[in-house]
Design a protein around this motif. Structure first.
Motif, PDB file in Angstrom:
ATOM      1  N   TYR A 236      27.451  39.338  41.381  1.00 40.40           N
ATOM      2  CA  TYR A 236      27.989  38.612  40.241  1.00 40.40           C
ATOM      3  C   TYR A 236      27.265  37.294  40.004  1.00 40.40           C
ATOM      4  CZ  TYR A 236      30.347  35.546  43.607  1.00 40.40           C
ATOM      5  OH  TYR A 236      30.608  34.659  44.614  1.00 40.40           O
ATOM      6  N   VAL A 237      27.409  36.789  38.791  1.00 40.45           N
ATOM      7  CA  VAL A 237      26.987  35.435  38.433  1.00 40.45           C
ATOM      8  C   VAL A 237      28.152  34.784  37.703  1.00 40.45           C
ATOM      9  CG1 VAL A 237      24.510  35.902  38.300  1.00 40.45           C
ATOM     10  CG2 VAL A 237      25.932  36.228  36.281  1.00 40.45           C
ATOM     11  N   THR A 238      28.266  33.480  37.838  1.00 37.10           N
ATOM     12  CA  THR A 238      29.368  32.750  37.228  1.00 37.10           C
ATOM     13  C   THR A 238      28.886  31.973  36.003  1.00 37.10           C
ATOM     14  OG1 THR A 238      28.986  30.803  38.608  1.00 37.10           O
ATOM     15  CG2 THR A 238      30.444  32.517  39.487  1.00 37.10           C
ATOM     16  N   ALA A 239      29.853  31.413  35.284  1.00 38.88           N
ATOM     17  CA  ALA A 239      29.529  30.648  34.082  1.00 38.88           C
ATOM     18  C   ALA A 239      28.622  29.476  34.408  1.00 38.88           C
ATOM     19  CB  ALA A 239      30.826  30.163  33.426  1.00 38.88           C
ATOM     20  N   GLU A 240      28.877  28.807  35.544  1.00 39.23           N
ATOM     21  CA  GLU A 240      28.052  27.655  35.916  1.00 39.23           C
ATOM     22  C   GLU A 240      26.596  28.051  36.137  1.00 39.23           C
ATOM     23  OE1 GLU A 240      30.839  28.522  37.419  1.00 39.23           O
ATOM     24  OE2 GLU A 240      32.261  26.848  37.342  1.00 39.23           O
ATOM     25  N   GLU A 241      26.395  29.216  36.738  1.00 38.92           N
ATOM     26  CA  GLU A 241      25.034  29.667  37.022  1.00 38.92           C
ATOM     27  C   GLU A 241      24.289  30.076  35.757  1.00 38.92           C
ATOM     28  OE1 GLU A 241      25.565  31.592  41.450  1.00 38.92           O
ATOM     29  OE2 GLU A 241      26.501  32.599  39.759  1.00 38.92           O
ATOM     30  N   MET A 242      25.013  30.436  34.717  1.00 38.46           N
ATOM     31  CA  MET A 242      24.371  30.851  33.471  1.00 38.46           C
ATOM     32  C   MET A 242      24.226  29.709  32.472  1.00 38.46           C
ATOM     33  SD  MET A 242      26.023  34.645  32.829  1.00 38.46           S
ATOM     34  CE  MET A 242      27.751  34.159  33.077  1.00 38.46           C
ATOM     35  N   GLU A 243      24.825  28.568  32.762  1.00 38.46           N
ATOM     36  CA  GLU A 243      24.797  27.435  31.838  1.00 38.46           C
ATOM     37  C   GLU A 243      23.367  26.963  31.611  1.00 38.46           C
ATOM     38  OE1 GLU A 243      26.414  25.283  29.098  1.00 38.46           O
ATOM     39  OE2 GLU A 243      27.769  26.304  30.505  1.00 38.46           O
ATOM     40  N   GLY A 244      23.019  26.798  30.322  1.00 34.73           N
ATOM     41  CA  GLY A 244      21.697  26.309  29.976  1.00 34.73           C
ATOM     42  C   GLY A 244      20.603  27.350  30.041  1.00 34.73           C
ATOM     43  N   VAL A 245      20.924  28.555  30.468  1.00 30.97           N
ATOM     44  CA  VAL A 245      19.914  29.611  30.589  1.00 30.97           C
ATOM     45  C   VAL A 245      20.187  30.742  29.607  1.00 30.97           C
ATOM     46  CG1 VAL A 245      18.834  31.291  32.136  1.00 30.97           C
ATOM     47  CG2 VAL A 245      19.579  29.064  33.032  1.00 30.97           C
ATOM     48  N   SER A 246      21.382  31.303  29.667  1.00 32.91           N
ATOM     49  CA  SER A 246      21.690  32.446  28.804  1.00 32.91           C
ATOM     50  C   SER A 246      23.023  32.293  28.075  1.00 32.91           C
ATOM     51  CB  SER A 246      21.724  33.732  29.640  1.00 32.91           C
ATOM     52  OG  SER A 246      22.704  33.644  30.671  1.00 32.91           O
ATOM     53  N   ARG A 247      23.647  31.149  28.179  1.00 29.90           N
ATOM     54  CA  ARG A 247      24.915  30.942  27.499  1.00 29.90           C
ATOM     55  C   ARG A 247      24.713  30.875  25.992  1.00 29.90           C
ATOM     56  NH1 ARG A 247      29.575  31.590  30.133  1.00 29.90           N
ATOM     57  NH2 ARG A 247      30.584  29.785  29.189  1.00 29.90           N
ATOM     58  N   GLY A 248      25.626  31.517  25.255  1.00 28.14           N
ATOM     59  CA  GLY A 248      25.568  31.484  23.805  1.00 28.14           C
ATOM     60  C   GLY A 248      24.525  32.403  23.198  1.00 28.14           C
ATOM     61  N   LYS A 249      23.923  33.257  24.008  1.00 27.82           N
ATOM     62  CA  LYS A 249      22.854  34.130  23.528  1.00 27.82           C
ATOM     63  C   LYS A 249      23.225  35.595  23.737  1.00 27.82           C
ATOM     64  CE  LYS A 249      19.434  30.652  24.940  1.00 27.82           C
ATOM     65  NZ  LYS A 249      18.271  30.378  25.814  1.00 27.82           N
ATOM     66  N   PRO A 250      22.565  36.489  23.002  1.00 32.10           N
ATOM     67  CA  PRO A 250      22.746  37.917  23.296  1.00 32.10           C
ATOM     68  C   PRO A 250      22.020  38.255  24.600  1.00 32.10           C
ATOM     69  CG  PRO A 250      21.127  37.621  21.553  1.00 32.10           C
ATOM     70  CD  PRO A 250      21.703  36.262  21.837  1.00 32.10           C
ATOM     71  N   VAL A 251      22.708  38.917  25.521  1.00 35.37           N
ATOM     72  CA  VAL A 251      22.116  39.148  26.836  1.00 35.37           C
ATOM     73  C   VAL A 251      22.413  40.554  27.330  1.00 35.37           C
ATOM     74  CG1 VAL A 251      22.367  36.705  27.456  1.00 35.37           C
ATOM     75  CG2 VAL A 251      24.125  38.358  28.144  1.00 35.37           C
ATOM     76  N   GLN A 252      21.685  40.924  28.382  1.00 31.63           N
ATOM     77  CA  GLN A 252      22.036  42.072  29.191  1.00 31.63           C
ATOM     78  C   GLN A 252      21.994  41.643  30.653  1.00 31.63           C
ATOM     79  OE1 GLN A 252      19.345  45.354  29.715  1.00 31.63           O
ATOM     80  NE2 GLN A 252      17.541  44.165  29.082  1.00 31.63           N
ATOM     81  N   ALA A 253      22.911  42.184  31.444  1.00 32.34           N
ATOM     82  CA  ALA A 253      22.967  41.895  32.872  1.00 32.34           C
ATOM     83  C   ALA A 253      22.748  43.193  33.629  1.00 32.34           C
ATOM     84  CB  ALA A 253      24.312  41.276  33.247  1.00 32.34           C
ATOM     85  N   PHE A 254      21.887  43.145  34.641  1.00 33.02           N
ATOM     86  CA  PHE A 254      21.549  44.354  35.387  1.00 33.02           C
ATOM     87  C   PHE A 254      21.098  43.974  36.791  1.00 33.02           C
ATOM     88  CE2 PHE A 254      17.882  42.768  33.152  1.00 33.02           C
ATOM     89  CZ  PHE A 254      16.846  42.844  34.073  1.00 33.02           C
ATOM     90  N   LEU A 255      21.122  44.952  37.700  1.00 28.21           N
ATOM     91  CA  LEU A 255      20.682  44.721  39.065  1.00 28.21           C
ATOM     92  C   LEU A 255      19.179  44.916  39.172  1.00 28.21           C
ATOM     93  CD1 LEU A 255      23.354  46.353  41.430  1.00 28.21           C
ATOM     94  CD2 LEU A 255      22.880  43.928  41.042  1.00 28.21           C
ATOM     95  N   ASP A 256      18.553  43.959  39.843  1.00 26.85           N
ATOM     96  CA  ASP A 256      17.128  44.028  40.154  1.00 26.85           C
ATOM     97  C   ASP A 256      17.011  43.849  41.662  1.00 26.85           C
ATOM     98  OD1 ASP A 256      14.409  43.960  40.321  1.00 26.85           O
ATOM     99  OD2 ASP A 256      14.151  42.066  39.238  1.00 26.85           O
TER     100      ASP A 256
END
Length: 266
Positions: A236-256
């Motif tokens: 998982y990733v949390t809101a804090e970890e996504m802040e300033g990187v992918s927040r407010g944008k269209p995204v996809q989340a996947f395992l790498d």
């Protein structure tokens, strides 16, 4: 003299129920494990509220006194343990939850007994790995997709759950049979858990957990990412970890590999 025939006693009816139970598997050192649990609870307040939790003690193997202490510690965190898994025991003290025997884990391959489960030693130790009580669950019997009130979810022939209305705060969608598609937005304080992928064609503000039964190929797609938490197969990733990187944008989340990636969609 009159005779009154005795009334026939009605038989007691027993019915089987099936449900999804969250599993916590404590590990030593316990204080480190509790610290990780507190991190999870801090990122997702109220995650365990009203949820049945099974305490799997086959890794920790504590004595009865330690079990009593651990159940109390979890209770102070708002986690109510309804059953305990501990091989070699059929019962504990009367003040403790009952011992669960013969539980089967829900996976993409079906229901597996303990001896047939995939070896997952080492999981949950790396940073960013959710405790087993996150998206991973034990399941007894068959579980139907939960309904979201006026959302009127429809299960397609492919096993995909289609929800044509927004998901409101406080609602939880659990679909262990495939993908979930939401045509509206997902409000803060709501949650979607799916065995397959999750597609949100609006703003995702709540929590989304894809691949909940061990599907590492599952993904999460949303048109606007304002999520509180994104998880795939327990990572998982949390809101804090996504802040300033992918927040407010269209995204996809996947395992790498053993990391959860959140990338923007062009």
């Amino acid at each position: 003299m009159t005779f009154a025939a005795p009334l026939e006693a009605k038989s007691i009816r027993f019915r089987a129920r099936s449900f999804v139970a969250f599993t916590l598997t404590p590990e030593a050192p316990l204080d480190v494990w509790l610290e990780g649990l507190d991190h999870w609870i801090g990122n997702s307040p109220g995650y365990f509220a009203g949820r049945p939790v099974v305490l799997d003690l086959n890794t920790l193997k504590p004595d009865v006194a330690a079990i009593e202490s651990l159940v109390g510690v979890l209770g102070h965190r708002g986690i109510r343990v309804y059953a305990i898994e501990l091989d070699g025991h059929t019962a504990l003290e009367p003040n403790l939850p009952p011992v669960l025997v013969g539980a089967k884990e829900a996976t993409t391959d079906g229901l597996l007994p303990r001896e047939a489960r995939e070896d997952v030693s080492g999981e949950g130790k790396a940073e960013g790995r959710a405790p087993e009580a996150g998206p991973n669950k034990d399941k007894v019997g068959k579980v139907d997709a939960s309904k979201a009130g006026d959302s009127e979810p429809q299960v397609e022939a492919s096993g995909t759950l289609m929800i044509k209305a927004p998901i409101r705060s406080g609602q939880a969608i659990v679909h262990p049979h495939g993908d979930v598609i939401v045509l509206g937005s997902v409000a803060s304080g709501s949650e979607i858990i799916a065995a397959g992928s999750i597609h949100v064609y609006g703003t995702l503000r709540g929590r989304a957990s894809a691949g909940a039964l061990g599907n590492r190929g599952a993904r999460i797609f949303c048109r606007k990412n304002e999520a509180e938490l994104l998880a795939v197969d327990g990572w998982y990733v949390t809101a804090e970890e996504m802040e300033g990187v992918s927040r407010g944008k269209p995204v996809q989340a996947f395992l790498d590999g053993d990391a959860l990636r959140v990338s923007t969609l062009s």
